[in-house]
Design an enzyme around this catalytic site. Structure first.
Site, PDB file in Angstrom:
ATOM      1  N   VAL A 122      14.198   6.159  24.990  1.00 16.98           N
ATOM      2  CA  VAL A 122      15.431   6.923  25.034  1.00 16.98           C
ATOM      3  C   VAL A 122      15.847   7.199  23.593  1.00 16.98           C
ATOM      4  CG1 VAL A 122      17.851   6.995  25.772  1.00 16.98           C
ATOM      5  CG2 VAL A 122      16.137   5.835  27.196  1.00 16.98           C
ATOM      6  N   CYS A 123      16.165   8.447  23.291  1.00 15.90           N
ATOM      7  CA  CYS A 123      16.673   8.825  21.981  1.00 15.90           C
ATOM      8  C   CYS A 123      15.671   8.451  20.886  1.00 15.90           C
ATOM      9  CB  CYS A 123      18.050   8.180  21.767  1.00 15.90           C
ATOM     10  SG  CYS A 123      19.025   8.863  20.417  1.00 15.90           S
ATOM     11  N   VAL A 124      16.137   7.790  19.819  1.00 19.34           N
ATOM     12  CA  VAL A 124      15.249   7.466  18.700  1.00 19.34           C
ATOM     13  C   VAL A 124      14.353   6.275  18.999  1.00 19.34           C
ATOM     14  CG1 VAL A 124      16.715   8.524  16.939  1.00 19.34           C
ATOM     15  CG2 VAL A 124      17.057   6.115  17.547  1.00 19.34           C
TER      16      VAL A 124
END
Length: 353
Positions: A122-124
Site C-alpha cells: 500500500v502506498c510507499v
C-alpha cells in the site's frame, strides 16, 4: 515451495516505524467486514475465524510509532516465520522527502516471499517490495507523489502513477501494489473478491459505507481537481462552467468565447496553463461524470451519454473503453453500489453462489 492453501487465510501486515495508520487500518477493516459476512454465511457468530486471520507485525515488535502520533502494539515478524502466511501486505510509512528503508524488513521480505502466496503493498510500501527484488520486471504503482522516485531508484520496474491499484502476474505469480492511503481499501476489497467472490466483497464495501468499489484501472486523480491545480486559478471559472454544462457544445471556439479570448490565443494559453489541450480536459470531465453516473445511478446509458455530452451511446462506449479498458455496462455491473431495488443489490443479497 508454497504451503497448501488453508481454509482460513492468514494476512500479515508488515509495518515499519512511522506507519501511515490508514494504510494498515483501512485494509484491516475491509478484511474484518468480509470475515463478518463469511461468518454470517456460515452461521458462525463467534469463535475461530472462518475467512481471515489478520496479524500486524514489525521487525522489532512491541510499540510502534505512527505518523499521526498514535502508537500501536504489534508482533515480531520473525515470530511468524514458521506459520503459514497466505498474504503479506507492506503498509506505507510517512516520509517528507525521500524514502529511507529498514534493511531488516527488506531482508525479511526476501526470505519470506517465496513461501507466501500473495505479496502486496500500500502506498510507499512498494519501495520495500522493490528493494527486495519482488517488483523486478513488473508493472507497479504507488502514491503519485512518490512515483518518480520509485522509477528513478528502481529502473527495472514499469512504474505507472495513474491506477488505484495494479495486479501484475508474472511467471504465474501475482504481486499487487496500490496507490496511497484510502487506495489500500480498494486493494483489500479486490483481494477479498479474488478469494471469496464479488458478493462478499461488495457486502464488505457496503459495511464500510464505501459506495463505489473503484477498479484498478481508475485514476488516482480527479479530473476536476487536476485541471484546477494545473491552471493555477486562471481557468477556474471556466472549468466550473464546463463541469456544469457537459452536454453543451464545448468546442474550442465556444470555450474561447466564454473565456473572452480569440480561439488561437485561448488554445495557446490553455495548454501553457493546464498542460493539456482543451479537448483532453473536456473528455476527462465527461468521462468522470459518466463513471460517477454509472456507479451511483441506474439511469439508462442513452440518458447518461446525452447528459455527459457524448451524444450517443456509441461515443460513450468508445471513450470509456479507451480510458478504462471496459465498456460502460461492465463498469456499472462491477462497481455500482448496492441499492434496494437494483440488480446488483438483488445479486448480493442472495449471498455467494
Amino acid at each position: 515451495m508454497m504451503p497448501a492453501a488453508s481454509p482460513v487465510r492468514q494476512i500479515v501486515f508488515a509495518v515499519a516505524p512511522h506507519l501511515v495508520l490508514l494504510d494498515a487500518c483501512g485494509p484491516l477493516e475491509a478484511f474484518w467486514r468480509a470475515e463478518l459476512e463469511m461468518r454470517q454465511a456460515c452461521r458462525s457468530a463467534d469463535g475461530e475465524p472462518v475467512a481471515y486471520r489478520t496479524r500486524v507485525a514489525s521487525i522489532e515488535g512491541g510499540t510502534l510509532p505512527t505518523h499521526v502520533g498514535l502508537p500501536v502494539v504489534v508482533e515480531r515478524l520473525d515470530a511468524l516465520d514458521d506459520e503459514p502466511i497466505d498474504t503479506v501486505i507492506v503498509a506505507g510509512t510517512f516520509e517528507c522527502d525521500r524514502m529511507v528503508l529498514d534493511p531488516k524488513l527488506v531482508q525479511w521480505l526476501e526470505h519470506a516471499a517465496p513461501r507466501i502466496r500473495r505479496v502486496c503493498s500500500v502506498c510507499v510500501g512498494a519501495f520495500y517490495l522493490a528493494a527486495a527484488g519482488l517488483l523486478d520486471g513488473r508493472r507497479a504503482t504507488t502514491h503519485w507523489r512518490s512515483a518518480d522516485e520509485l522509477a528513478r531508484n528502481f529502473p527495472s520496474i514499469e512504474v505507472d502513477a495513474d491506477p488505484i491499484f495494479i495486479r501484475d502476474v508474472h511467471d504465474g505469480r501475482a504481486v499487487w501494489t496500490s496507490a496511497g492511503v484510502t487506495a489500500g481499501i480498494d486493494l483489500a476489497l479486490a483481494l477479498i473478491e479474488e478469494d471469496f467472490g464479488h458478493a462478499i466483497a461488495m457486502q464488505a464495501a457496503r459495511r464500510l459505507v464505501v459506495f463505489m468499489k473503484r477498479p484498478g484501472g481508475q485514476s488516482q486523480f480527479s479530473a476536476t481537481l487536476d485541471v484546477q491545480h494545473g491552471a493555477a486559478g486562471e481557468f477556474d471559472a471556466l472549468h466550473a462552467w464546463m463541469a456544469t454544462n457537459l452536454r453543451d457544445d464545448l468546442s474550442v471556439d465556444r470555450l474561447a468565447d466564454h473565456a473572452r479570448m480569440s480561439a488561437r490565443t485561448f488554445a495557446r494559453r490553455y495548454v501553457e496553463a493546464v498542460g493539456r489541450t482543451p479537448g483532453k480536459t473536456v473528455e476527462a470531465l465527461r468521462l468522470e461524470a459518466a463513471a460517477r453516473a454509472l456507479a451511483q445511478s441506474r439511469r439508462p446509458m442513452k440518458r447518461i451519454a446525452l447528459d455527459c455530452g457524448f451524444g450517443t451511446e456509441q461515443n460513450l462506449r468508445r471513450a470509456f473503453v479507451r480510458r478504462f479498458g471496459v465498456p460502460p455496462l461492465s463498469y456499472r455491473d462491477r462497481f455500482a453500489p448496492l441499492t434496494a431495488g437494483g440488480e446488483q443489490g438483488k445479486r448480493d443479497r442472495a449471498g455467494p453462489t
